[in-house]
Design an enzyme around this catalytic site. Structure first.
Site, PDB file in Angstrom:
ATOM      1  N   SER A 263       1.871 -38.565 -26.965  1.00 14.16           N
ATOM      2  CA  SER A 263       1.257 -37.235 -27.130  1.00 14.16           C
ATOM      3  C   SER A 263      -0.036 -37.001 -26.768  1.00 14.16           C
ATOM      4  CB  SER A 263       1.806 -36.618 -28.262  1.00 14.16           C
ATOM      5  OG  SER A 263       1.208 -35.609 -28.442  1.00 14.16           O
TER       6      SER A 263
ATOM      7  N   TYR B 137      -0.916 -31.883 -23.106  1.00 13.75           N
ATOM      8  CA  TYR B 137      -1.197 -30.599 -23.223  1.00 13.75           C
ATOM      9  C   TYR B 137      -2.430 -30.123 -22.392  1.00 13.75           C
ATOM     10  CZ  TYR B 137       2.125 -30.534 -26.911  1.00 13.75           C
ATOM     11  OH  TYR B 137       3.619 -30.415 -27.599  1.00 13.75           O
TER      12      TYR B 137
ATOM     13  N   THR C 298       3.285 -31.052 -20.211  1.00  9.27           N
ATOM     14  CA  THR C 298       4.148 -30.073 -21.021  1.00  9.27           C
ATOM     15  C   THR C 298       3.876 -28.787 -20.507  1.00  9.27           C
ATOM     16  OG1 THR C 298       4.445 -31.902 -22.468  1.00  9.27           O
ATOM     17  CG2 THR C 298       5.190 -29.749 -22.993  1.00  9.27           C
TER      18      THR C 298
ATOM     19  N   LYS D  18       7.075 -31.363 -17.838  1.00  8.74           N
ATOM     20  CA  LYS D  18       8.255 -31.288 -18.661  1.00  8.74           C
ATOM     21  C   LYS D  18       8.528 -30.089 -19.298  1.00  8.74           C
ATOM     22  CE  LYS D  18       8.882 -33.531 -23.634  1.00  8.74           C
ATOM     23  NZ  LYS D  18       8.488 -32.676 -24.587  1.00  8.74           N
TER      24      LYS D  18
ATOM     25  N   HIS E  13      12.233 -28.922 -25.440  1.00  5.42           N
ATOM     26  CA  HIS E  13      11.052 -29.198 -26.572  1.00  5.42           C
ATOM     27  C   HIS E  13      12.052 -29.366 -27.861  1.00  5.42           C
ATOM     28  CE1 HIS E  13       6.633 -29.440 -26.973  1.00  5.42           C
ATOM     29  NE2 HIS E  13       6.985 -29.806 -28.260  1.00  5.42           N
TER      30      HIS E  13
HETATM   31  C1  FNR Z   1       7.995 -32.806 -30.269  1.00  5.01           C
HETATM   32  N1  FNR Z   1       7.787 -32.750 -29.135  1.00  5.01           N
HETATM   33  C2  FNR Z   1       6.749 -32.757 -28.180  1.00  5.01           C
HETATM   34  N2  FNR Z   1       6.715 -32.725 -26.711  1.00  5.01           N
HETATM   35  C3  FNR Z   1       5.387 -32.935 -26.104  1.00  5.01           C
HETATM   36  O1  FNR Z   1       5.349 -32.738 -24.913  1.00  5.01           O
HETATM   37  N3  FNR Z   1       4.142 -33.244 -26.707  1.00  5.01           N
HETATM   38  C4  FNR Z   1       4.229 -33.384 -28.244  1.00  5.01           C
HETATM   39  O2  FNR Z   1       3.223 -33.623 -28.787  1.00  5.01           O
HETATM   40  C5  FNR Z   1       5.412 -32.991 -28.781  1.00  5.01           C
HETATM   41  N4  FNR Z   1       5.348 -33.314 -30.432  1.00  5.01           N
HETATM   42  C6  FNR Z   1       6.674 -33.193 -31.046  1.00  5.01           C
HETATM   43  C7  FNR Z   1       6.368 -33.305 -32.347  1.00  5.01           C
HETATM   44  C8  FNR Z   1       7.844 -33.197 -32.919  1.00  5.01           C
HETATM   45  C9  FNR Z   1       7.769 -33.230 -34.365  1.00  5.01           C
HETATM   46  C10 FNR Z   1       9.020 -33.179 -32.153  1.00  5.01           C
HETATM   47  C11 FNR Z   1      10.604 -33.199 -33.107  1.00  5.01           C
HETATM   48  C12 FNR Z   1       8.894 -33.001 -30.784  1.00  5.01           C
HETATM   49  C13 FNR Z   1       9.017 -32.717 -27.979  1.00  5.01           C
HETATM   50  C14 FNR Z   1       9.549 -33.974 -27.698  1.00  5.01           C
HETATM   51  O3  FNR Z   1       8.845 -34.533 -26.820  1.00  5.01           O
HETATM   52  C15 FNR Z   1      11.073 -33.719 -27.182  1.00  5.01           C
HETATM   53  O4  FNR Z   1      11.127 -32.733 -26.267  1.00  5.01           O
HETATM   54  C16 FNR Z   1      12.338 -33.229 -28.237  1.00  5.01           C
HETATM   55  O5  FNR Z   1      11.845 -33.969 -29.494  1.00  5.01           O
HETATM   56  C17 FNR Z   1      13.482 -33.496 -27.741  1.00  5.01           C
HETATM   57  O6  FNR Z   1      14.320 -33.134 -28.526  1.00  5.01           O
HETATM   58  P1  FNR Z   1      15.175 -33.788 -29.598  1.00  5.01           P
HETATM   59  O7  FNR Z   1      15.681 -34.943 -29.126  1.00  5.01           O
HETATM   60  O8  FNR Z   1      14.213 -34.223 -30.577  1.00  5.01           O
HETATM   61  O9  FNR Z   1      16.175 -32.728 -30.183  1.00  5.01           O
END
Ligand code: FNR
Length: 378
Positions: A112, A136, A162, A246, A270
């Site tokens: 990330s 980001y 993202t 994404k 997400h």
């Molecule tokens: C995320 N996700 C996320 N996505 C991204 O592109 N950059 C990020 O920094 C983050 N940070 C993040 C923090 C936390 C605590 C969570 C739970 C999720 C989204 C992540 O990449 C992914 O899309 C989701 O977690 C997928 O869904 P599930 O499998 O957690 O339900």
């Protein structure tokens, strides 16, 4: 199976329950929570219930093969650790532990932008392991270009931009605990170590600490909600790394992304953390796959909890799936070992699911192995 009970749970619900006991309420809520009434998060899971595998018998499955080709690399299995920010809130080794665990398995981890350690340090922890960088997309092009060049220099093989988080959503769990780690400068290591970002940070003074100055600049730079597809085309043209996007849920957006020059896309909402009352991500997958027509790889995430979930997403056209919260709970409970545990469970579950369904290679997964729940095999 000889009587020695595993130290960590082997189901998602039990992992989450154990992590809830282990973590403080704010960190647990940040990871577990989703947007609004959390209906999108629920829809992500419900969508899997609408598809069923139809097992076939007496297929030779003595040799199984989970390998897939992705962006010119052969991966031992179609699983990646998705990007999850600010992991120091669940474990002090944070992204370094994830990088080591995933490198050991030969599977990519996606770092990330808002990681707790700078991308160069995480790259060192990953060693030879395949790694991608999630972006980001900053509001200032020179910051964007600096981050991408650093990622390329540190051996990241692709950048995953993202698109669904240009603003942070209405997340009641975090609002209720007044918790946003970034405002305490957690998860800002890539910015704080970036010379272009740092050059724009105001001088601290009696009213403004150095941390406050950095956080204020981060708030300005984090994103630009005015960006559109034409900006993406420019970014794809100048990126030193192949670009994946994404957060795609609509087939038309998949086409726009391809027209902008992406090397792949991720069907994701997400994990339900951005738009509440949206469709389940798996429900979006078939339409996007049809629109993409094999021009670029389509990856998938949001709601994958088991090997069978991964099999269903791949059968619907995903080349590989990203895992989110499951390994975060593993990290919280046992650091690197916990991440490895969660992925080993998923790999074993996927392997057994395929074998028992009569599918010898993950590349043989297609719509033909599925029916809609409630309908008869034809
Ligand atoms: C995320 N996700 C996320 N996505 C991204 O592109 N950059 C990020 O920094 C983050 N940070 C993040 C923090 C936390 C605590 C969570 C739970 C999720 C989204 C992540 O990449 C992914 O899309 C989701 O977690 C997928 O869904 P599930 O499998 O957690 O339900």
């Amino acid at each position: 199976m000889g009587g020695q009970v595993p130290e960590l749970p082997v189901t998602y619900d039990a992992l989450e329950a154990r992590a809830r006991d282990h973590l403080d309420d704010r960190a647990f809520g940040y990871v577990a929570g989703s947007a609004g009434a959390e209906r999108t998060a629920a829809a992500n899971r419900e969508a899997f219930g609408r598809w069923r595998l139809v097992p076939r018998m007496l297929v030779d499955v003595a040799e199984r093969d989970l390998e897939v080709e992705l962006l010119g690399r052969t991966l031992p299995a179609p699983l990646l650790a998705g990007p999850v920010g600010v992991l120091s809130i669940v474990h002090p080794e944070a992204e370094k532990a994830v990088a080591r665990a995933m490198a050991g398995l030969g599977l990519p981890s996606v770092l990330s932008t808002v990681s707790s350690f700078p991308l160069e340090e995480v790259a060192d922890a990953a060693g030879e392991g395949p790694r991608w960088f999630q972006l980001y997309w900053p509001a200032e092009d020179p910051v964007t270009d600096s981050l991408l060049q650093r990622a390329a220099d540190a051996g990241y093989e692709a950048v995953m931009i993202t698109l669904d988080t240009r603003l942070l959503a209405w997340r009641p769990r975090d609002l209720a605990t007044a918790y946003l780690p970034f405002l305490h400068a957690e998860g800002l290591s890539n910015y704080l170590t970036d010379p272009v970002f740092a050059a724009g940070v105001a001088e601290p003074n009696e009213h403004l600490s150095a941390t406050q100055a950095a956080v204020m600049r981060w708030i300005q730079v984090f994103s630009d909600p005015a960006q559109t597809w034409s900006h993406l085309r420019e970014l794809c043209a100048r990126s030193p790394l192949p670009v994946l996007v994404k957060g795609i849920q609509h087939p038309d957006d998949a086409r726009l992304a391809i027209d902008a020059g992406v090397a792949g896309l991720v069907v994701s909402n997400h994990g339900g953390r951005q738009v509440d009352n949206a469709i389940g991500s798996l429900d979006a997958l078939p339409g996007v796959v049809a629109a993409v027509a094999d021009e670029v790889p389509v990856l998938f995430d949001s709601g994958v909890r088991t090997g069978a979930d991964a099999a269903v997403a791949i059968a619907l056209g995903a080349k590989a799936v990203l895992i989110g919260r499951p390994w975060v709970w593993g990290l919280a409970l046992a650091g690197e070992d916990g991440v490895r545990h969660v992925f080993r469970c998923l790999l074993a579950d996927l392997d057994l699911t395929l074998a028992l369904a009569g599918i010898a290679s993950v590349r043989d997964l297609d719509r033909g192995v599925l029916v809609r729940a409630g309908s008869e095999p034809s």
